[in-house]
Write an enzyme that holds these catalytic residues in place. Structure first.
Site, PDB file in Angstrom:
ATOM      1  N   ASP A 189       0.807  -1.228   0.000  1.00 52.84           N
ATOM      2  CA  ASP A 189       0.000   0.000   0.000  1.00 52.84           C
ATOM      3  C   ASP A 189       0.837   1.273   0.000  1.00 52.84           C
ATOM      4  OD1 ASP A 189      -2.257  -1.627   0.125  1.00 52.84           O
ATOM      5  OD2 ASP A 189      -2.215  -1.660   2.312  1.00 52.84           O
ATOM      6  N   LYS A 233       1.924   2.118  -5.107  1.00 53.07           N
ATOM      7  CA  LYS A 233       2.463   1.538  -6.360  1.00 53.07           C
ATOM      8  C   LYS A 233       1.521   1.812  -7.526  1.00 53.07           C
ATOM      9  CE  LYS A 233       2.476  -2.500  -4.328  1.00 53.07           C
ATOM     10  NZ  LYS A 233       2.140  -2.126  -2.944  1.00 53.07           N
ATOM     11  N   GLY A 246      -4.492  -4.317  -3.777  1.00 56.24           N
ATOM     12  CA  GLY A 246      -5.467  -3.267  -4.015  1.00 56.24           C
ATOM     13  C   GLY A 246      -4.693  -2.032  -4.425  1.00 56.24           C
ATOM     14  N   HIS A 247      -4.677  -1.751  -5.720  1.00 54.42           N
ATOM     15  CA  HIS A 247      -3.894  -0.626  -6.231  1.00 54.42           C
ATOM     16  C   HIS A 247      -4.835   0.483  -6.675  1.00 54.42           C
ATOM     17  CE1 HIS A 247      -0.303  -3.491  -7.174  1.00 54.42           C
ATOM     18  NE2 HIS A 247      -0.654  -3.478  -5.900  1.00 54.42           N
ATOM     19  N   GLN A 283       1.896  -6.138  -3.199  1.00 58.23           N
ATOM     20  CA  GLN A 283       2.348  -6.269  -1.810  1.00 58.23           C
ATOM     21  C   GLN A 283       3.633  -5.444  -1.604  1.00 58.23           C
ATOM     22  OE1 GLN A 283       1.321  -9.603  -3.397  1.00 58.23           O
ATOM     23  NE2 GLN A 283      -0.587  -8.665  -2.824  1.00 58.23           N
TER      24      GLN A 283
HETATM   25  P1  GDP Z   1      -0.692   0.310  -3.538  1.00 61.02           P
HETATM   26  O1  GDP Z   1      -1.300  -0.938  -3.040  1.00 61.02           O
HETATM   27  O2  GDP Z   1       0.783   0.376  -3.294  1.00 61.02           O
HETATM   28  O3  GDP Z   1      -1.033   0.627  -4.969  1.00 61.02           O
HETATM   29  O4  GDP Z   1      -1.314   1.487  -2.655  1.00 61.02           O
HETATM   30  P2  GDP Z   1      -2.871   1.673  -2.267  1.00 61.02           P
HETATM   31  O5  GDP Z   1      -3.582   2.161  -3.461  1.00 61.02           O
HETATM   32  O6  GDP Z   1      -3.394   0.471  -1.588  1.00 61.02           O
HETATM   33  O7  GDP Z   1      -2.763   2.782  -1.146  1.00 61.02           O
HETATM   34  C1  GDP Z   1      -2.230   4.042  -1.400  1.00 61.02           C
HETATM   35  C2  GDP Z   1      -3.314   5.098  -1.121  1.00 61.02           C
HETATM   36  O8  GDP Z   1      -2.723   6.379  -1.066  1.00 61.02           O
HETATM   37  C3  GDP Z   1      -4.377   5.194  -2.214  1.00 61.02           C
HETATM   38  O9  GDP Z   1      -5.585   5.542  -1.624  1.00 61.02           O
HETATM   39  C4  GDP Z   1      -3.859   6.315  -3.103  1.00 61.02           C
HETATM   40  O10 GDP Z   1      -4.896   6.987  -3.827  1.00 61.02           O
HETATM   41  C5  GDP Z   1      -3.271   7.220  -2.075  1.00 61.02           C
HETATM   42  N1  GDP Z   1      -2.111   8.024  -2.522  1.00 61.02           N
HETATM   43  C6  GDP Z   1      -1.117   7.705  -3.373  1.00 61.02           C
HETATM   44  N2  GDP Z   1      -0.191   8.683  -3.404  1.00 61.02           N
HETATM   45  C7  GDP Z   1      -0.608   9.633  -2.540  1.00 61.02           C
HETATM   46  C8  GDP Z   1      -0.063  10.862  -2.090  1.00 61.02           C
HETATM   47  O11 GDP Z   1       1.021  11.278  -2.468  1.00 61.02           O
HETATM   48  N3  GDP Z   1      -0.789  11.554  -1.165  1.00 61.02           N
HETATM   49  C9  GDP Z   1      -1.990  11.114  -0.672  1.00 61.02           C
HETATM   50  N4  GDP Z   1      -2.615  11.871   0.211  1.00 61.02           N
HETATM   51  N5  GDP Z   1      -2.519   9.956  -1.076  1.00 61.02           N
HETATM   52  C10 GDP Z   1      -1.830   9.215  -1.977  1.00 61.02           C
HETATM   53  P1  IMO Z   2      -0.903  -4.165  -2.220  1.00 66.25           P
HETATM   54  O1  IMO Z   2      -0.457  -4.719  -3.542  1.00 66.25           O
HETATM   55  C1  IMO Z   2      -0.857  -4.638   2.118  1.00 66.25           C
HETATM   56  C2  IMO Z   2      -1.058  -8.704   3.676  1.00 66.25           C
HETATM   57  C3  IMO Z   2      -2.295  -9.144   4.419  1.00 66.25           C
HETATM   58  C4  IMO Z   2      -1.683 -10.111   5.411  1.00 66.25           C
HETATM   59  C5  IMO Z   2      -0.599 -10.791   4.603  1.00 66.25           C
HETATM   60  C6  IMO Z   2      -1.004 -12.127   3.997  1.00 66.25           C
HETATM   61  O2  IMO Z   2      -2.189  -3.444  -2.246  1.00 66.25           O
HETATM   62  O3  IMO Z   2       0.203  -3.401  -1.582  1.00 66.25           O
HETATM   63  P2  IMO Z   2      -2.556 -12.808   1.954  1.00 66.25           P
HETATM   64  O4  IMO Z   2      -4.011 -12.584   1.695  1.00 66.25           O
HETATM   65  O5  IMO Z   2      -1.669 -12.246   0.906  1.00 66.25           O
HETATM   66  O6  IMO Z   2      -2.231 -14.252   2.249  1.00 66.25           O
HETATM   67  O7  IMO Z   2      -2.263 -12.008   3.316  1.00 66.25           O
HETATM   68  O8  IMO Z   2      -0.275  -9.894   3.548  1.00 66.25           O
HETATM   69  N1  IMO Z   2      -1.276  -8.182   2.308  1.00 66.25           N
HETATM   70  C7  IMO Z   2      -1.165  -6.895   1.992  1.00 66.25           C
HETATM   71  N2  IMO Z   2      -0.920  -5.815   2.752  1.00 66.25           N
HETATM   72  N3  IMO Z   2      -0.983  -4.495   0.784  1.00 66.25           N
HETATM   73  C8  IMO Z   2      -1.201  -5.565  -0.006  1.00 66.25           C
HETATM   74  O9  IMO Z   2      -1.208  -5.489  -1.350  1.00 66.25           O
HETATM   75  C9  IMO Z   2      -1.345  -6.833   0.591  1.00 66.25           C
HETATM   76  N4  IMO Z   2      -1.585  -8.083   0.128  1.00 66.25           N
HETATM   77  C10 IMO Z   2      -1.528  -8.893   1.189  1.00 66.25           C
HETATM   78  O10 IMO Z   2      -2.934  -8.058   5.056  1.00 66.25           O
HETATM   79  O11 IMO Z   2      -1.056  -9.390   6.445  1.00 66.25           O
HETATM   80 MG    MG Z   3      -2.867  -1.565  -1.786  1.00 66.12          MG
END
Ligand code: GDP
Ligand code: IMO
Ligand code: MG
Length: 428
Positions: A13, A16, A40-41, A223
């Protein structure tokens, strides 16, 4: 050759999705190589927010080829739901390719994921319950069912029948759960097979040819490094290799085809699920970060645990990924803090260490040693260049660069594409 691997430097999270989408504007191909719809991207374009789980984050560019590689575990139901949602929003999804070698997630994987978590009690991992671990278990045990099997009706029926019989024994006898209906699963999956057939291909050939033809290829990590099955905080990890090396196997390329490794790191640290977290802030400071950063999971909606930037951890991540540069994300979230802290070392049994311990026991006894920097109050979300940032924000970025010995090439100051400061080219 023009290839960039994008990996999470922390526990996932990190943002990416945002960076993949941003760089996909000039990329020809985006490739996922591990994980599944546990990811979850989030991609924000204007007022629209897209939550991508299995479909690569280059999908918003109609010309870009989006590959789901052989190392991914593929949930057809999740994929088709995601596809339908995107199509309803007018996104062109023709350029998706699914590896014929990817393993398929079945309902029994999800059921066993849920039952196994319950059985772990207070030792639960906190998985996403998407069946990721159980599917990779079958792959390694050599009883998994691949996309190419799903494409051959007779082969598929034979394999899945044997699997369901076995899994029902596990579900009933080991976990006291409810049997799954074989006929229903077979029928459903044969329907899925026809829906996904047009996308199925030998993706290793596509990736290789595109690289050879000097196309720009992005590898999209899911991840984060500390969730790696080998090098993460085991057993509180996922079941794949989210590090750069994971792409050699997960997309079928040689290591010499990776040119740049861009590590995506939040300006602080978060984690969902269980496991040690040295810089965790279990107080109002942590709450302040969670609220400002809207730190709730894209996949499960769970509140994310929050803490200061852990340099020991990111340095470890930089080393094992061979990172060549960094994108520092969510810097805007740190606006309004008097002081901002960077953890530069751990105190363990009266000794100061600067390495990341394998033992979770030792890790949970580590206390963070902080370097404190002055914060800033100015709104930074509209800044158009590094120079426009407040002095203290620049100092924070430069200090991270100095300590990590890596250039921070991208600074992200908001979720939108326009809230991205690029200080240097990412593609060579
Ligand atoms: P990922 O799994 O690495 O793709 O990241 P996620 O999408 O799960 O979580 C990142 C969150 O931060 C999302 O809600 C993005 O929309 C948000 N985000 C990304 N870059 C920024 C930033 O620079 N500032 C803020 N406030 N939010 C951001
Ligand atoms: P993105 O790509 C954050 C975590 C779960 C749990 C562990 C194992 O959005 O960054 P799993 O279902 O993979 O067997 O769970 O990994 N986990 C993540 N945490 N971002 C993710 O993906 C994750 N995908 C799995 O919360 O701790
Ligand atoms: Mg994510």
């Amino acid at each position: 050759m023009s290839t960039v691997v994008i990996v999470g430097a922390q526990w996932g999270d990190e943002g990416k999705g945002k960076i993949i989408d941003y760089l996909a504007a000039e990329a020809d191909v985006v490739v996922r190589g591990q994980g599944g719809n546990n990811a979850g991207h989030t991609v924000v374009v204007g007022d629209k927010k897209y939550a991508l789980h299995l479909i690569p984050s280059g999908i918003l560019y109609p010309e870009t080829i989006n590959i789901i590689g052989n190392g991914v575990v593929f949930d057809p139901e999740g994929f088709l739901n995601e596809l339908e949602k995107l199509e309803a929003e007018g996104v062109i999804t023709e350029n998706i390719k699914i590896s014929d070698r990817a393993h398929v997630i079945f309902p029994y994987h999800k059921v066993i994921d849920t039952l196994a978590e319950k059985a772990r009690g207070d030792k639960m991992i906190g998985t996403t319950k998407k069946g990721i671990g159980p599917c990779y278990m079958d792959k390694v045990e050599r009883s998994g069912i691949r996309i190419c099997d799903l494409m051959e009706k007779e082969v598929f029926i034979e394999k899945v029948t044997a699997q369901i019989e076995r899994k029902n024994k596990i579900i009933e006898k080991l976990y006291d759960g409810e049997r799954l209906n074989k006929d229903e699963i077979v029928k459903k999956y044969l329907e899925y097979a026809e829906k996904i057939r047009p996308y199925v291909d030998d993706t290793t050939v596509i990736v290789y040819d595109e690289i050879k033809n000097n196309k720009k290829v992005l590898f999209e990590g899911a991840q984060g490094t500390l969730l790696d099955i080998d090098l993460g905080t085991y057993p509180y990890v996922t079941s794949s290799h989210p590090i750069s090396g994971g792409f050699t196997i997960g997309s079928g390329i040689g290591p010499n085809m990776i040119e740049e490794v861009l590590g995506i790191a939040k300006a602080y640290t978060t984690r969902v699920g269980k496991g040690p977290f040295v810089t965790e802030l279990d107080d109002e400071m942590g709450d302040k970060i969670r609220t400002a950063g809207n730190e709730f999971g894209t996949t499960t909606g769970r509140p994310r645990r929050c803490g200061w930037f852990d340099l020991v951890m990111v340095k470890y991540a930089a080393r094992i990924n061979g990172m060549t540069c960094i994108a520092l994300m969510l810097l805007d979230v740190l606006t309004g803090f008097d002081k901002i802290k960077i953890c530069t070392g751990y105190k363990l049994d009266d000794k100061i260490i600067d390495y990341f311990h394998a033992s979770l026991n030792q890790l949970s006894n580590c206390e963070p040693i902080y370097e404190e920097l002055d914060g800033w109050n100015e709104d930074i979300t509209e800044a158009k260049s590094f120079e426009e940032l407040p002095e203290n924000a620049k100092r924070y970025i430069c200090r991270i660069e100095e300590l990590l010995e890596l250039p921070v090439k991208i600074v992200s100051i908001g979720p939108k594409r326009s809230q991205t400061i690029v200080r240097d080219n990412i593609f060579r």
